[in-house]
Design an enzyme around this catalytic site. Structure first.
Site, PDB file in Angstrom:
ATOM      1  CG  HIS A   1     111.931  22.685  -6.097  1.00 52.67           C
ATOM      2  ND1 HIS A   1     111.117  22.690  -7.210  1.00 52.67           N
ATOM      3  CD2 HIS A   1     112.414  23.938  -5.979  1.00 52.67           C
ATOM      4  CE1 HIS A   1     111.115  23.912  -7.730  1.00 52.67           C
ATOM      5  NE2 HIS A   1     111.892  24.682  -7.015  1.00 52.67           N
ATOM      6  NE  ARG A   2     106.309  20.971  -1.487  1.00 56.90           N
ATOM      7  CZ  ARG A   2     105.047  21.288  -1.598  1.00 56.90           C
ATOM      8  NH1 ARG A   2     104.278  21.224  -0.534  1.00 56.90           N
ATOM      9  NH2 ARG A   2     104.521  21.642  -2.758  1.00 56.90           N
TER      10      ARG A   2
ATOM     11  NE  ARG B   1     121.525  28.934  12.797  1.00 55.04           N
ATOM     12  CZ  ARG B   1     120.923  27.862  12.321  1.00 55.04           C
ATOM     13  NH1 ARG B   1     121.356  27.296  11.221  1.00 55.04           N
ATOM     14  NH2 ARG B   1     119.903  27.344  12.952  1.00 55.04           N
TER      15      ARG B   1
ATOM     16  NE  ARG C   1     112.653  27.315  -7.785  1.00 54.50           N
ATOM     17  CZ  ARG C   1     112.176  28.161  -6.885  1.00 54.50           C
ATOM     18  NH1 ARG C   1     112.310  29.463  -7.041  1.00 54.50           N
ATOM     19  NH2 ARG C   1     111.528  27.715  -5.831  1.00 54.50           N
TER      20      ARG C   1
HETATM   21  C1  LIG Z   1     109.755  32.220 -10.110  1.00 53.01           C
HETATM   22  C2  LIG Z   1     109.335  31.698  -8.776  1.00 53.01           C
HETATM   23  C3  LIG Z   1     108.948  32.566  -7.770  1.00 53.01           C
HETATM   24  C4  LIG Z   1     108.535  32.093  -6.521  1.00 53.01           C
HETATM   25  N1  LIG Z   1     108.151  32.971  -5.546  1.00 53.01           N
HETATM   26  C5  LIG Z   1     107.769  32.528  -4.337  1.00 53.01           C
HETATM   27  C6  LIG Z   1     107.361  33.425  -3.291  1.00 53.01           C
HETATM   28  O1  LIG Z   1     107.368  34.615  -3.470  1.00 53.01           O
HETATM   29  N2  LIG Z   1     106.995  32.902  -2.103  1.00 53.01           N
HETATM   30  C7  LIG Z   1     106.952  31.555  -1.875  1.00 53.01           C
HETATM   31  O2  LIG Z   1     106.576  31.131  -0.796  1.00 53.01           O
HETATM   32  N3  LIG Z   1     107.334  30.675  -2.835  1.00 53.01           N
HETATM   33  C8  LIG Z   1     107.734  31.123  -4.047  1.00 53.01           C
HETATM   34  N4  LIG Z   1     108.141  30.227  -5.002  1.00 53.01           N
HETATM   35  C9  LIG Z   1     108.187  28.797  -4.669  1.00 53.01           C
HETATM   36  C10 LIG Z   1     106.984  28.030  -5.250  1.00 53.01           C
HETATM   37  O3  LIG Z   1     105.776  28.500  -4.714  1.00 53.01           O
HETATM   38  C11 LIG Z   1     107.136  26.521  -4.957  1.00 53.01           C
HETATM   39  O4  LIG Z   1     107.131  26.319  -3.549  1.00 53.01           O
HETATM   40  C12 LIG Z   1     108.402  25.935  -5.488  1.00 53.01           C
HETATM   41  O5  LIG Z   1     108.666  26.379  -6.795  1.00 53.01           O
HETATM   42  C13 LIG Z   1     108.288  24.402  -5.495  1.00 53.01           C
HETATM   43  O6  LIG Z   1     107.324  24.044  -6.448  1.00 53.01           O
HETATM   44  P1  LIG Z   1     106.402  22.760  -6.306  1.00 53.01           P
HETATM   45  O7  LIG Z   1     105.595  22.814  -5.064  1.00 53.01           O
HETATM   46  O8  LIG Z   1     105.673  22.619  -7.624  1.00 53.01           O
HETATM   47  O9  LIG Z   1     107.539  21.637  -6.206  1.00 53.01           O
HETATM   48  P2  LIG Z   1     107.526  20.262  -5.402  1.00 53.01           P
HETATM   49  O10 LIG Z   1     107.416  20.493  -3.953  1.00 53.01           O
HETATM   50  O11 LIG Z   1     108.766  19.552  -5.832  1.00 53.01           O
HETATM   51  O12 LIG Z   1     106.267  19.521  -5.918  1.00 53.01           O
HETATM   52  C14 LIG Z   1     106.196  19.034  -7.242  1.00 53.01           C
HETATM   53  C15 LIG Z   1     104.740  18.834  -7.615  1.00 53.01           C
HETATM   54  O13 LIG Z   1     104.195  17.781  -6.811  1.00 53.01           O
HETATM   55  C16 LIG Z   1     102.853  18.108  -6.462  1.00 53.01           C
HETATM   56  N5  LIG Z   1     102.803  18.257  -5.000  1.00 53.01           N
HETATM   57  C17 LIG Z   1     103.852  18.367  -4.131  1.00 53.01           C
HETATM   58  N6  LIG Z   1     103.424  18.466  -2.877  1.00 53.01           N
HETATM   59  C18 LIG Z   1     102.077  18.431  -2.926  1.00 53.01           C
HETATM   60  C19 LIG Z   1     101.079  18.519  -1.929  1.00 53.01           C
HETATM   61  N7  LIG Z   1     101.375  18.651  -0.637  1.00 53.01           N
HETATM   62  N8  LIG Z   1      99.797  18.460  -2.322  1.00 53.01           N
HETATM   63  C20 LIG Z   1      99.466  18.325  -3.627  1.00 53.01           C
HETATM   64  N9  LIG Z   1     100.370  18.239  -4.637  1.00 53.01           N
HETATM   65  C21 LIG Z   1     101.671  18.291  -4.276  1.00 53.01           C
HETATM   66  C22 LIG Z   1     102.490  19.387  -7.183  1.00 53.01           C
HETATM   67  O14 LIG Z   1     101.934  19.066  -8.429  1.00 53.01           O
HETATM   68  C23 LIG Z   1     103.832  20.036  -7.375  1.00 53.01           C
HETATM   69  O15 LIG Z   1     103.901  20.960  -8.458  1.00 53.01           O
HETATM   70  C24 LIG Z   1     108.537  30.692  -6.278  1.00 53.01           C
HETATM   71  C25 LIG Z   1     108.933  29.815  -7.286  1.00 53.01           C
HETATM   72  C26 LIG Z   1     109.327  30.290  -8.521  1.00 53.01           C
HETATM   73  C27 LIG Z   1     109.756  29.307  -9.591  1.00 53.01           C
END
Ligand SMILES: Cc1cc2nc3c(=O)[nH]c(=O)nc-3n(C[C@H](O)[C@H](O)[C@H](O)COP(=O)(O)OP(=O)(O)OC[C@H]3O[C@@H](n4cnc5c(N)ncnc54)[C@H](O)[C@@H]3O)c2cc1C
Length: 271
Positions: A111-112, A194, A221
């Site tokens: 979560h970035r 580690r 989550r």
């Molecule tokens: C149930 C579950 C299973 C998952 N399984 C996997 C897996 O198998 N493998 C895996 O790699 N990951 C997995 N993930 C992680 C998932 O793919 C996301 O990386 C993680 O949930 C963070 O979400 P996010 O990018 O929306 O959040 P954030 O990084 O907090 O971003 C929040 C929102 O900001 C916007 N945003 C952020 N950065 C950018 C960008 N660079 N460009 C455009 N818009 C942006 C988007 O709208 C994004 O939704 C899983 C997540 C969940 C909840």
């Protein structure tokens, strides 16, 4: 091999350590300088300064201080309904969290947007005697039994012993003259050792995020599809935030599933 006494953790400790506050004198001065009505009672209602920060910042857009909606709950609900989420970024909450596994933090740091992290280093901090987090499934009576608990404990004991043996062996063998500073040698040894530690190794971190980011994290989550450990933590964080800022997190509904775990769903998705 002697049986090791390991510290096995069943759940995290979560401390809400930092929050955003309002300097009411400065706000009043700004409103007076602009010749707009003084701080309306609605904004100052209750102790929840986080909601006040959202209202003060949102009203900047139209300079609507003292006008329009009189009730702060009504005002915030309307923002959530319209998905005007950018103003939620003015409010941050920081948590110190201990008793979580490295597998949880690997997922957490995906979560970035709007997040800041400081995590205990496995290169600087020695992990001999590290604690391990028992996965929630193995704590849950429906899933757990003596056999799986024994297998899990044995795996942790072996990993912990291997780590210590590697550290000790490298302490003896690694040539001191290769390193400028003692700390560099210490780091080199622990960063190599580690690699044998499991995902269940306990870690501690300080994580801060703004309200928009926390809402998104909790939504992602707290679904049935999320790993149990991060889901449990997301819902614990949600409970603390609902208490702290009910207007900003009160639309999440928490439900218990037949397996005894919980999920949470927001009325207003991804604002
Ligand atoms: C149930 C579950 C299973 C998952 N399984 C996997 C897996 O198998 N493998 C895996 O790699 N990951 C997995 N993930 C992680 C998932 O793919 C996301 O990386 C993680 O949930 C963070 O979400 P996010 O990018 O929306 O959040 P954030 O990084 O907090 O971003 C929040 C929102 O900001 C916007 N945003 C952020 N950065 C950018 C960008 N660079 N460009 C455009 N818009 C942006 C988007 O709208 C994004 O939704 C899983 C997540 C969940 C909840």
């Amino acid at each position: 091999m002697n049986k090791k006494e390991l510290d096995m953790l069943k759940q995290p400790e979560i401390y809400l350590t930092t929050r955003t506050s309002v300097d009411w004198t400065q706000v009043a001065e700004f409103l007076a300088d602009q010749g707009v009505p003084p701080i309306p009672d609605s904004i100052r209602a209750g102790k929840d300064e986080s909601a006040a920060v959202v209202e003060i910042s949102a009203r900047m857009c139209y300079m609507s201080y003292g006008r329009g909606r009189k009730d702060i709950a009504d005002f915030i609900n309307n923002l959530l309904y319209r998905k005007d989420g950018s103003v939620l970024e003015h409010v941050n909450f920081g948590f110190v969290i201990t008793g979580i596994s490295r597998s949880l933090t690997h997922e957490l740091i995906r979560h970035r947007a709007g997040f800041a992290y400081s995590q205990r280093s496995q290169r600087y901090v020695d992990e001999s005697g590290a604690s391990f987090v028992i996965p929630p499934a193995l704590v849950n009576e429906t899933f757990s039994n003596d056999k799986v608990n024994e297998l899990f404990n044995k795996a942790m004991e072996n990993a912990s012993t291997s780590y210590e043996e590697l550290v000790n062996s490298l302490e003896e063998s690694l040539d001191e003259s290769l390193f400028e500073k003692k700390t560099d040698r210490r780091k080199a040894i622990r960063q190599a050792a580690r690699s044998v530690l499991p995902n269940a190794t306990e870690t501690k971190l300080f994580v801060t995020a703004n309200v928009r980011a926390w809402r998104h994290f909790i939504e992602m989550r707290s679904t049935p599809y999320a790993d149990w450990e991060i889901r449990r933590m997301a819902i614990q964080i949600l409970n603390l935030l609902v208490k702290e800022a009910p207007l900003l997190f009160g639309d999440f509904k928490i439900e218990e599933l037949p397996d005894g775990t919980s999920i949470a769903t927001p009325l207003h998705s991804k604002v």
